[in-house]
Write a protein that holds these residues in place. Sequence first.
Motif: not given
Length: 386
Positions: A39-59
């Motif tokens: 997890l990465y964050y600052c005062d304005d937002f938090a974000i998690r990066f993931s990868s996949g072959a398409g827009s559907s993912f079950s990670n």
Amino acid sequence: MSRLSELLQFVVTHHGLNDKAKLTKLVVEIFGLTRDRSLYYCDDFAIRFSSGAGSSFSNTILSLSNLKKVDHLPFLVCLVTPTENHVFLANTTLLRKISHSSQELRVDNIKGSFNGSDIIRDLEGITNEPANIQRLFDIHREIGFEGNLPRLVEWTNNIAPTGHKFVVLPEMEAMILDAPSRAAKFIISADAVTLKKELDERVERFNNEILVASMIENVNVRGRIIEYLIAGDDDALRERLITALQNRTTAKGLPAFRTENTLGDYQRIFDEYFTETDVKTKIMILSSNPKAYNLDKILEFLATEKSVFMFYFVGVDPARLVNTILVSMFQTDLLRSTILLKHWSGRNSRGVSQFEGQTIEALIKEPKYDVNKVSAIEFLKRLIAL
């Protein structure tokens, strides 16, 4: 441009990079993010990066306990695919359930993680995509982690729903569908003038205390205190609140009190109308979507003879009261901005609703009172059918 908007624009400009590690490194460096495992964050937002072959993912995305830490911020999941970087809002309001290791999940025992497939892609007609992320977060912010947790527990564990939907009998439906006509008559009546005057007098009486309370950061505490100052019926409690506010007591030091979970804050019975009025505070410099009403409760109330449901909005700037306005729940702009959250409150309920804050701000600045009876009746028919 906000930092959140800058981030979304940055991610879009790197479509096709197709390298999760490289995109993560770029975002972390440019936006100065702090890392907490994945997890990465600052005062304005938090974000998690993931990868996949398409827009559907079950990670697997994140544990619920870690999401709790950042659920007050926009929490984004960036899915890096060969051609596009998809970004979804994944705060608790946007989760269907908790999928992984969640057998022991309870309200008092936060367990489990959620997967990409648990993220809701369309919330009541609003697509979960970058263009709508701020709008979706405004919806989430009013509900928060504590508001979503019971729903997630219920859906995750397939618990039998409690409570019941209000059953609209045929004779009740006619009374409900006549509510817009009652409202249209009430807003031009002398009784509406009387109701507005009574509430305005209370606002004027507690003007200083309302301004002090408006500076409380906790949105729920702030709203409850201001609404109690205006519409509360326990004078002794009100005096204790006033004393605490005058002494600049912090939110934690304010007198403990509960507001009843009723439909309105202020009940007034006239010869021809039975009115309930919900008092709402709008801090004009803040973006927020206030709660509107429970859908089953509003139908039950409108099935009552002579019933009229109103909103009394109090607009507050840091140093002054901007304006007050008394409008029907069916006021045209307000009705158009009503967001129905059918998924939120459980399976055995029609759900709840919110208002888009920008509409309330506009009404406070330029009051409008019109009721489009045709649109209002169609809206009520939708509620009944849920």
